[in-house]
Design a protein around this motif. Structure first.
Motif, PDB file in Angstrom:
ATOM      1  N   ILE A 242       0.837  -1.200   0.000  1.00 11.56           N
ATOM      2  CA  ILE A 242       0.000   0.000   0.000  1.00 11.56           C
ATOM      3  C   ILE A 242       0.872   1.250   0.000  1.00 11.56           C
ATOM      4  O   ILE A 242       1.584   1.517   0.973  1.00 11.56           O
ATOM      5  N   PRO A 243       0.806   2.027  -1.105  1.00 10.44           N
ATOM      6  CA  PRO A 243       1.566   3.280  -1.160  1.00 10.44           C
ATOM      7  C   PRO A 243       1.135   4.212  -0.025  1.00 10.44           C
ATOM      8  O   PRO A 243      -0.038   4.278   0.327  1.00 10.44           O
ATOM      9  N   GLY A 244       2.092   4.901   0.544  1.00 13.11           N
ATOM     10  CA  GLY A 244       1.817   5.789   1.666  1.00 13.11           C
ATOM     11  C   GLY A 244       2.186   5.110   2.969  1.00 13.11           C
ATOM     12  O   GLY A 244       2.933   5.663   3.762  1.00 13.11           O
TER      13      GLY A 244
ATOM     14  N   THR B 195       3.715   2.271   2.809  1.00 14.70           N
ATOM     15  CA  THR B 195       5.060   1.934   2.349  1.00 14.70           C
ATOM     16  C   THR B 195       5.594   3.155   1.620  1.00 14.70           C
ATOM     17  O   THR B 195       5.064   3.542   0.576  1.00 14.70           O
ATOM     18  N   THR B 196       6.615   3.776   2.202  1.00 20.49           N
ATOM     19  CA  THR B 196       7.195   4.972   1.599  1.00 20.49           C
ATOM     20  C   THR B 196       8.079   4.584   0.416  1.00 20.49           C
ATOM     21  O   THR B 196       8.559   3.454   0.330  1.00 20.49           O
ATOM     22  N   ASP B 197       8.268   5.537  -0.477  1.00 21.37           N
ATOM     23  CA  ASP B 197       9.058   5.307  -1.698  1.00 21.37           C
ATOM     24  C   ASP B 197       8.559   4.070  -2.440  1.00 21.37           C
ATOM     25  O   ASP B 197       9.340   3.261  -2.943  1.00 21.37           O
ATOM     26  N   TYR B 198       7.238   3.957  -2.511  1.00 23.79           N
ATOM     27  CA  TYR B 198       6.606   2.795  -3.138  1.00 23.79           C
ATOM     28  C   TYR B 198       7.050   2.624  -4.589  1.00 23.79           C
ATOM     29  O   TYR B 198       7.149   1.498  -5.075  1.00 23.79           O
ATOM     30  N   ASP B 199       7.353   3.729  -5.259  1.00 20.56           N
ATOM     31  CA  ASP B 199       7.798   3.647  -6.653  1.00 20.56           C
ATOM     32  C   ASP B 199       9.161   2.961  -6.791  1.00 20.56           C
ATOM     33  O   ASP B 199       9.549   2.567  -7.883  1.00 20.56           O
TER      34      ASP B 199
ATOM     35  N   LEU C 133       9.831   0.129  -5.107  1.00 20.36           N
ATOM     36  CA  LEU C 133       9.606  -1.270  -4.737  1.00 20.36           C
ATOM     37  C   LEU C 133      10.018  -2.169  -5.893  1.00 20.36           C
ATOM     38  O   LEU C 133       9.537  -2.016  -7.011  1.00 20.36           O
TER      39      LEU C 133
ATOM     40  N   SER D 225      15.796  -2.276  -3.677  1.00 17.88           N
ATOM     41  CA  SER D 225      14.438  -1.847  -3.368  1.00 17.88           C
ATOM     42  C   SER D 225      14.527  -0.755  -2.311  1.00 17.88           C
ATOM     43  O   SER D 225      15.017  -0.982  -1.212  1.00 17.88           O
TER      44      SER D 225
ATOM     45  N   ALA E   8      11.907   0.900  -1.127  1.00 20.53           N
ATOM     46  CA  ALA E   8      10.636   1.035  -0.426  1.00 20.53           C
ATOM     47  C   ALA E   8      10.800   0.622   1.033  1.00 20.53           C
ATOM     48  O   ALA E   8      11.544  -0.306   1.349  1.00 20.53           O
TER      49      ALA E   8
END
Length: 150
Positions: free
Chosen positions: A26-28, A30-34, A36, A43, A45
């Motif tokens: 879940i983005p947010g 999990t920071t820096d989701y982009d 992942l 990675s 994230a």
């Protein structure tokens, strides 16, 4: 059906692992989701901005969660989940301490926060499995099946 304390512990820990596995996607949360990636130390994230995660790492959490929920059905399998899973997490802690975190060996990936969380998880899971497993006694009263948990 009444659950024993060891079964409840396995159920709760399994549910937490399942939740952590879901939150890792879940983005947010999990920071820096982009950043992942499937696996590896590249990675970027981080779950809650602290714990490095990858798709593989999240899948492992999901699988551990499903295993915990399934194995909470009996006293013996709940104990096996807690003690066996705890041992796996202690091995993962040692692995994280021994590898170079910037190398290809860090395929999970882990960071210092992950390492100490893995240590705590391993120790707590083993302690719960051994201490609560001791409390589960068998009922051998006439007319009951030996091994039935009271």
């Amino acid at each position: 059906m009444t659950r024993t304390p060891i079964q409840l512990a396995a159920l709760v820990i399994g549910a937490v692992f399942l939740l952590v596995g879901i939150l890792g996607f879940i983005p947010g949360i999990t920071t820096d989701y982009d950043m992942l990636t499937f696996a590896g130390h590249h990675s970027g994230a981080k779950l809650l901005g602290i714990f490095e995660v990858s798709i593989l790492h999240n899948i492992v959490h999901l699988l551990f969660g499903v295993a915990g929920l399934a194995m909470a059905r009996t006293v013996a399998t709940a104990k096996a989940f807690l003690v066996g899973g705890g041992l796996i997490y202690l091995v993962l802690w040692l692995y994280g301490l021994l590898i170079d975190m910037d190398s290809a060996a860090n395929f999970v990936p882990v960071n210092t926060a992950d390492n100490w969380l893995h240590f705590a998880l391993g120790a707590v899971m083993i302690a719960l499995g051994l201490l609560l497993g001791r409390r589960a006694t068998t009922d051998t009263a006439p007319g009951t099946t030996p091994g039935t948990v009271r």
